[in-house]
Design an enzyme around this catalytic site. Structure first.
Site, PDB file in Angstrom:
ATOM      1  N   GLY A  83       0.806  -1.219   0.000  1.00 36.25           N
ATOM      2  CA  GLY A  83       0.000   0.000   0.000  1.00 36.25           C
ATOM      3  C   GLY A  83       0.837   1.266   0.000  1.00 36.25           C
ATOM      4  O   GLY A  83       2.028   1.232  -0.302  1.00 36.25           O
ATOM      5  N   HIS A 102       4.241   1.473  -8.071  1.00 37.69           N
ATOM      6  CA  HIS A 102       3.237   0.404  -7.973  1.00 37.69           C
ATOM      7  C   HIS A 102       2.340   0.402  -9.213  1.00 37.69           C
ATOM      8  O   HIS A 102       1.987  -0.650  -9.751  1.00 37.69           O
ATOM      9  CB  HIS A 102       2.341   0.618  -6.749  1.00 37.69           C
ATOM     10  N   SER A 118       9.156   5.412  -3.537  1.00 33.92           N
ATOM     11  CA  SER A 118       9.035   4.462  -2.436  1.00 33.92           C
ATOM     12  C   SER A 118       7.955   4.976  -1.494  1.00 33.92           C
ATOM     13  O   SER A 118       7.825   6.199  -1.315  1.00 33.92           O
ATOM     14  CB  SER A 118      10.367   4.363  -1.680  1.00 33.92           C
TER      15      SER A 118
HETATM   16  P1  AMP Z   1       5.981  -2.427  -1.600  1.00 33.18           P
HETATM   17  O1  AMP Z   1       4.587  -1.899  -1.490  1.00 33.18           O
HETATM   18  O2  AMP Z   1       7.039  -1.423  -1.258  1.00 33.18           O
HETATM   19  O3  AMP Z   1       6.161  -3.757  -0.904  1.00 33.18           O
HETATM   20  O4  AMP Z   1       6.205  -2.723  -3.137  1.00 33.18           O
HETATM   21  C1  AMP Z   1       5.320  -3.524  -3.865  1.00 33.18           C
HETATM   22  C2  AMP Z   1       5.928  -3.792  -5.213  1.00 33.18           C
HETATM   23  O5  AMP Z   1       6.154  -2.556  -5.901  1.00 33.18           O
HETATM   24  C3  AMP Z   1       7.300  -4.484  -5.112  1.00 33.18           C
HETATM   25  O6  AMP Z   1       7.396  -5.468  -6.128  1.00 33.18           O
HETATM   26  C4  AMP Z   1       8.253  -3.350  -5.337  1.00 33.18           C
HETATM   27  O7  AMP Z   1       9.505  -3.761  -5.874  1.00 33.18           O
HETATM   28  C5  AMP Z   1       7.486  -2.511  -6.344  1.00 33.18           C
HETATM   29  N1  AMP Z   1       7.992  -1.124  -6.337  1.00 33.18           N
HETATM   30  C6  AMP Z   1       8.161  -0.316  -5.264  1.00 33.18           C
HETATM   31  N2  AMP Z   1       8.698   0.854  -5.635  1.00 33.18           N
HETATM   32  C7  AMP Z   1       8.861   0.792  -6.986  1.00 33.18           C
HETATM   33  C8  AMP Z   1       9.385   1.696  -7.971  1.00 33.18           C
HETATM   34  N3  AMP Z   1       9.831   2.900  -7.642  1.00 33.18           N
HETATM   35  N4  AMP Z   1       9.410   1.295  -9.251  1.00 33.18           N
HETATM   36  C9  AMP Z   1       8.948   0.055  -9.599  1.00 33.18           C
HETATM   37  N5  AMP Z   1       8.453  -0.835  -8.731  1.00 33.18           N
HETATM   38  C10 AMP Z   1       8.409  -0.475  -7.432  1.00 33.18           C
END
Ligand code: AMP
Length: 281
Positions: free
Chosen positions: A31, A37, A185
């Site tokens: 989230g 995302h 992020s």
């Molecule tokens: P998270 O919500 O941080 O656990 O991320 C969920 C998914 O989104 C994971 O596969 C991450 O690697 C991907 N993700 C997070 N930040 C980025 C970004 N800046 N670019 C591409 N994918 C991302």
């Protein structure tokens, strides 16, 4: 867009689609969604007929209690973004739905989880491995989409899927960055205004290191310059800055005779820990 909260609801919604041979694309997230995302969602929309996104802040992958407690939650905005991007289903399980009992299983990924993030966040990849396995077993997707931003996570999930014969294709999506290079992020929301500016140091240092490497400079001398650059920035604290083989994550001393090389880094900017990586070759 349908919201599903239990394993049974996911089963009822997806079994029928699977029976009619629809390909199901799955995007697991924690989230606080951003364009990174959404890039995964857009990729899923392009190559899968049905798209399901999960939002679950998985407690077992946080080795730091404060990081877990301060993890941003923006559910209302997240659901709006997912709906606007044509997502079919959102899986929003509770902690007790995902962990009805304590998980006794411990996952060990050999050398892959002893380095980089694994070395600084003990237990993190065990938590990731367990929750991704559970999610894959619940959703049973044809394809699952992960971001290159978490390079080590991708390597570990590919290994998990291969070692345990999960019937899913893992698709990696390139990192989405802000205009000044900072990798998007969820944790960026927690940066103060000044720290947000300082945070570009990660990308700038990786770009600098890439240029120097390609110009034939010595890796350890480059890294010394980077360490000094971080040292001179009071709000930044470098945890690691490593040259690795992109798939095995084995640390390298240079790029000579190498085919797939990346830089991986992690640093605290103020109170917020950020990670990033850049492909060199
Ligand atoms: P998270 O919500 O941080 O656990 O991320 C969920 C998914 O989104 C994971 O596969 C991450 O690697 C991907 N993700 C997070 N930040 C980025 C970004 N800046 N670019 C591409 N994918 C991302």
């Amino acid at each position: 867009m349908d919201i599903l909260r239990t394993k049974n609801e996911v089963k009822s919604a997806l079994d029928i689609l699977r029976k009619s041979q629809k390909t199901i694309g799955f995007v697991p997230t924690m989230g606080a969604l951003h364009q990174g995302h959404l890039s995964l969602v857009k990729n899923a929309k392009l190559s899968s007929e049905v798209v399901i996104v999960s939002i679950f802040v998985n407690p077992t992958q946080f080795n730091n209690k404060e990081d877990f407690e301060k993890y941003p939650i923006t559910l209302e905005e997240d659901l709006k973004l997912l709906e606007e991007n044509g997502v079919d289903f959102v899986f929003l399980p509770s902690v007790s739905e995902m962990y009805p009992a304590e998980t006794l299983l411990k996952m060990d990924f050999g050398d892959l989880d002893k380095t980089l993030e694994g070395a600084f966040r003990p237990g993190h990849f065990n938590g990731v491995g367990v929750v991704v396995s559970k999610l894959l077993n619940i959703v049973k997707p044809s394809k699952a989409y992960f971001g290159q931003k978490d390079l080590q996570q991708v390597a570990i999930i590919k290994r998990l899927v291969s070692d345990l014969s999960f019937d899913v294709e893992i698709i990696t999506v390139p990192t989405v960055r802000e205009n000044d290079g900072l990798a998007m992020s969820s944790r960026n929301i927690r940066l103060s205004k000044e720290d947000r500016l300082t945070a570009t140091i990660l990308y700038k240092c990786m770009l600098f290191a890439k240029d120097e490497l390609l110009a034939g400079e010595d890796w350890f001398e480059i890294r010394e310059k980077i360490t000094k650059r971080f040292h001179d920035e009071p709000q930044a604290r470098l945890e690691y800055f490593e040259l690795v083989h992109t798939d095995t994550l084995i640390k390298l001393k240079g790029i000579k005779n190498q085919k797939k090389v990346s830089i991986c880094t992690a640093a605290y900017i103020g109170e917020v820990r950020l990670i990033d990586n850049l492909e060199i070759i």
